[in-house]
Write an enzyme that holds these catalytic residues in place. Structure first.
Site, PDB file in Angstrom:
ATOM      1  N   GLY A  44      36.874 -85.129 -65.010  1.00  0.00           N
ATOM      2  CA  GLY A  44      37.031 -83.685 -65.002  1.00  0.00           C
ATOM      3  C   GLY A  44      37.935 -83.212 -66.135  1.00  0.00           C
ATOM      4  N   CYS A  45      37.947 -81.891 -66.363  1.00  0.00           N
ATOM      5  CA  CYS A  45      38.711 -81.350 -67.491  1.00  0.00           C
ATOM      6  C   CYS A  45      40.211 -81.487 -67.262  1.00  0.00           C
ATOM      7  CB  CYS A  45      38.318 -79.904 -67.746  1.00  0.00           C
ATOM      8  SG  CYS A  45      38.450 -78.815 -66.312  1.00  0.00           S
ATOM      9  N   TYR A  46      40.699 -81.023 -66.114  1.00  0.00           N
ATOM     10  CA  TYR A  46      42.131 -81.164 -65.828  1.00  0.00           C
ATOM     11  C   TYR A  46      42.535 -82.631 -65.760  1.00  0.00           C
ATOM     12  CZ  TYR A  46      42.757 -76.177 -64.550  1.00  0.00           C
ATOM     13  OH  TYR A  46      42.863 -74.799 -64.549  1.00  0.00           O
ATOM     14  N   THR A  85      41.339 -85.167 -67.317  1.00  0.00           N
ATOM     15  CA  THR A  85      41.403 -85.747 -68.661  1.00  0.00           C
ATOM     16  C   THR A  85      42.729 -85.422 -69.328  1.00  0.00           C
ATOM     17  OG1 THR A  85      38.999 -85.674 -68.942  1.00  0.00           O
ATOM     18  CG2 THR A  85      40.330 -85.728 -70.949  1.00  0.00           C
ATOM     19  N   ALA A  86      43.079 -84.135 -69.355  1.00  0.00           N
ATOM     20  CA  ALA A  86      44.342 -83.748 -69.993  1.00  0.00           C
ATOM     21  C   ALA A  86      45.527 -84.379 -69.268  1.00  0.00           C
ATOM     22  CB  ALA A  86      44.479 -82.224 -70.009  1.00  0.00           C
TER      23      ALA A  86
END
Lengths: 352, 352, 352, 352
Positions: D154-156, D158-159
């Site tokens: 997911g995007c969150y 990953t960061a």
């Protein structure tokens, strides 16, 4: 192509927004190699200190501006400086055999009187200036191909002229009725700490500026007059829009033949730009959004005819820093080098 | 004034952006008391659930729309509904003795044919519609003062007409040369989940829409024709700007007398708007920013003459939801009640 | 109230964002009259030249800063200057009998050692500084009421401390676990032409700055220590958000009693702020948006308990220029004057 | 390379933001060829009607979703669908020999119980799910290289995980002290007409959402637990930022060894990511801006140690739609195919 030797290229004025676009584009270009970055205030600093997103991708140091050195190391030089400085550098660089692409207004005018009137600088390089070609490839491709010195078109003129040119060239409108209502993102103001360009001031707001006296007016009129075959005055009004980049030009003009309909004009525009890979004529009823063009060298054009009023309305969108500046400069260079004019230039935006 | 009894007021269609501005304004108004909030989809819910910044300030529940009940409880009713609904409600409310201020297009047209042509709804309330007054106080103040039913001016027409009216009224321009290039924040599209109004799509971008066929065109033309004394066609193009609120109208027209200079026009505009507390004519060389008007009922106007082209360029800025909608409705009501037209309305933005 | 004579007020440093908010607020305040605007760089200019939205509303000229003159004309003086300047002016103004409200950091610290360590200025006004009260009315209302000199709380400290105070005061959390992740609009950087605050740079982007060393840290810690009854270190990280105004503070802390649930905390917060008209505790499950607070003096607070981790998360939102600066200064003055602390201050945003 | 045959690729769910990034990326990829675009609601429409910036660049029509047809035509299939749909499609596609990269949450969890608890869908594909690999190449590169089915991170997550992993893997922090304060642009909400994602609502504002219960929490915890070697609970709070794209994660944790300084951590991070071309560790004192990463597959990481509090603060920035979604999917595919993981992916932003 991989075997071909790369051409060494330099940028003078690398620290501004025009410079940083060029750096970005050149790093991706298959036949160009960035070998020199010059700047006065920032000489000696690593480029990535100015633009930290380059950490890990670019190690170059900004160097002082020494024209002899630049001429020796570079076959091509981009000048990305405030107006009035290129005129002092180009003669030496041309003399040393470089191809020069100037992003300022210095080499855009056929008549230096006009330049002096609007920019207030006396020019000593009359002879060289006479050899410069106006860098708008869709109109002057052949002359650019032959030139050593290109005065790249301004951002507003690029958007405005790509919208207007077919109309003027084909004699479809009454030229003096042309009105250009242009809207630009704030990066057009450069990387300078101006109060009116602060996010706190410009965000959530919108206004016109330099109404009736913006310096891009004579540049637009020069090309319009050339296309129309006689001198033309144009109404041009720029506005500042709360976004970093992009220009939209909404162009109004009264048609000579009120019987023309939208589809006629779409046909005419498609024919006019048939060999232009960087212009997209949109389908009937579709008008461009600036964001479609951002991060690309494309110009999107939408066309409408208002049968009630007899006017044509043409709307063009570009990225002011690419097709409106640095991308167009690379496009011009591609043409000067005899390469495909799409070489190394980005075609599609990351939307949204 | 503190002793005066407050007038009970209702809002039908309280959940939209027009509604929420009215709620905000009425809570501050010294002579009005908000007693009714009506809505269909949201009936039964606490208003602060829809707009949580009202928690702790407003405890009202949204009620179903029952015209009899509304008419009994309210002396004044604001209708803040999609086009076509007010025409079914106003007759009953007027019959019950209410003053009605409609924010939709339903009561803006003298000629219902025009309404039906552009809005596609057949109307049964011809008689009542004939008594409605167009709610632009700077032009029709006296008629508003006498009226029971006001069709409040649209957002684009307000900005456009305040810029154009002095020119048309005084016969200073060739009417058919008038071009209005208008730019609006996205709240003009209402509180609806449209893809093109998402921040992800609209932010950092700009485009025109409804070119040559926006429904505010006939409304602008109706007033222009009235002022000019003959039928006038106007070129009107709206654009969507990446900001929540505000409208800028850039108006171009060819002057009849090319000898007029900017200062002449400033004098004429100041005289025209002498008794208008909500219009500010800016000094020579100053053009408005929309943010100056945001959160206020003001219209700022800047004027330029281009002596090269013989055109006048007038630029007006308003808050599309206040002077362009709900603020103007309250201004109209102030006039209908015989109060000062500035009563209870905000005058100065919180800038930046 | 209409009969009461208005108190003459002056602003030193009127050209910045703090100044312009004060001007805006004072024009609406029923018991204050703005009689003096002072500035160095802008002395002699009409205020409306700096902020043209005041054309037609305010005619004052900015005057040079002469403390004797100011002291003679004003009963109250707001100092809206860069850090370090107020300390040179306040002694004279206090000596002349003025009430002084300083918006800088100069009078916020009980221990001038801390000030000198973080701000690098040696202070000569030790005696006067000892009489100053920290201008956060929700915590120090009684002391403010008695004071002549208020060092108004910083913007980040206001949002942070209103979120944290009930937890610390009631001993509900382990103080050293407190982490404040704060986000601010760019107007917090002032009306200065900084590159990183340009719309072209800051829009569409987000980053942290001064991580672990922002000057608001000791100010937050001073009040936290006072409330906790022992010295407390706080983790504070500011971020720059692409919006003109507003601050959101997301505060994390480990609860001493893991059995507490959200509703317990809501009850505790509501009780703590029972007499605070400018604090709104949101219902269960609602978290604040900064825009709700913009243009108002309100602080919205949302509370969550994460039972999995045993932490409380408190989120507060304010307008950084109003409750975080100038609005709070007027609130303090209202208290100093014995008036209602809501007098003349805006309560509700124009949303959206 | 020009001689190598291109691999035929399909996208199911092409109309959303994940889909349009994939389309954009695949058009530039030297070894992949986009041969199929599938969607339910939009089947039969030209893709350029949905995203008009593709006019002139892409002529594909969206087709209905027929798994047999897709499996026959494509060697690789990207599933860019709402959560819960991929689980019904992947089995057939895998059975037909396709490599499948799922952008939803369906194949991210080792323990389907966790998935069912947080996503509320019962799963029938237990066996296949057990073969899926979590698509975060910097942590699971080797397993991705061997896999047929990747559940892209997911995007969150990953960061967050790129910021946290070195700390957890090396045992440098007390895991349960980790707090992730994450901030995302609004495109993370998808191309859906939600009121809170309208520009009019979200612009100029900021807020937290799903505090303590965002579905990305268990995904982050799964990898953290894997790296730490025991189960770890993480505090995760997402915020919506007024910008279209980009994620910033600000991660706080207490260090086990308070003697570590910033330079130690920089060394550790550089070593950890030595072979990771898509991670940039920034120099001492530099923190990332999300815009640096926009339009690229890069993750920028800045590191700070607060010696006062004993905490490390790590800040990471990515483009939520590229490294946080579609770019990472292509990176995973590059690895699955045995190609360079940088192939066909953009490295540098167009700044500003």
């Amino acid at each position: 192509m991989g075997q071909q030797e790369k051409i060494p290229v330099g940028i003078v004025g690398a620290s501004g927004y025009g410079g940083v676009q060029l750096v970005r584009l050149l790093l991706d270009h298959p036949l160009l190699e960035l070998v020199y970055l010059g700047g006065e205030g920032s000489a000696g600093r690593r480029y990535a200190e100015l633009y930290p997103h380059f950490y890990g991708s670019l190690d170059l140091i900004i160097e002082p501006v020494d024209l002899e050195v630049i001429g020796d190391r570079c076959q091509v030089v981009f000048l990305a400086l405030p107006n009035g400085l290129a005129a002092d550098m180009a003669p030496t660089l041309i003399h040393k055999g470089c191809k020069v692409l100037d992003l300022s207004a210095d080499y855009r005018f056929e008549d230096l009187q006009t330049y002096q009137l609007w920019y207030g600088k006396t020019r000593e390089d009359r002879e060289l200036a006479a050899t410069a070609v106006y860098g708008l490839p869709e109109i002057y491709r052949d002359r650019i191909a032959q030139s050593q010195l290109v005065g790249c078109a301004g951002c507003y003129p690029t958007a405005s002229l790509l919208a207007l040119s077919p109309l003027l060239k084909q004699g479809l409108i009454v030229p003096e009725t042309a009105i250009i209502d242009a809207k630009s993102g704030t990066s057009g103001g450069g990387r300078q700490g101006k109060i009116n360009l602060l996010l706190a001031e410009a965000d959530g707001s919108l206004g016109a500026y330099n109404v009736g006296r913006h310096r891009h007016t004579p540049e637009i009129e020069q090309v319009c007059s050339d296309l129309a075959g006689h001198e033309v005055l144009i109404q041009f009004t720029p506005h500042l829009i709360p976004m970093p980049r992009g220009i939209l030009a909404t162009v109004y003009a009264t048609m000579r033949d009120p019987g023309l309909v939208r589809d006629d004009l779409l046909t005419i525009y498609k024919a006019f730009y048939r060999s232009c890979p960087w212009v997209r004529i949109l389908p009937s009823g579709v008008y461009p959004q600036t964001k479609w063009a951002c991060g690309t060298n494309l110009c999107y054009i939408g066309i409408e005819v208002d049968e009630r009023t007899g006017r044509v309305i043409v709307i063009s969108a570009i990225d002011n820093l690419l097709k409106g500046q640095s991308g167009q400069a690379v496009q011009c260079l591609n043409i000067m080098m005899g390469w495909s004019e799409t070489l190394g230039l980005p075609e599609l935006a990351f939307y949204p």
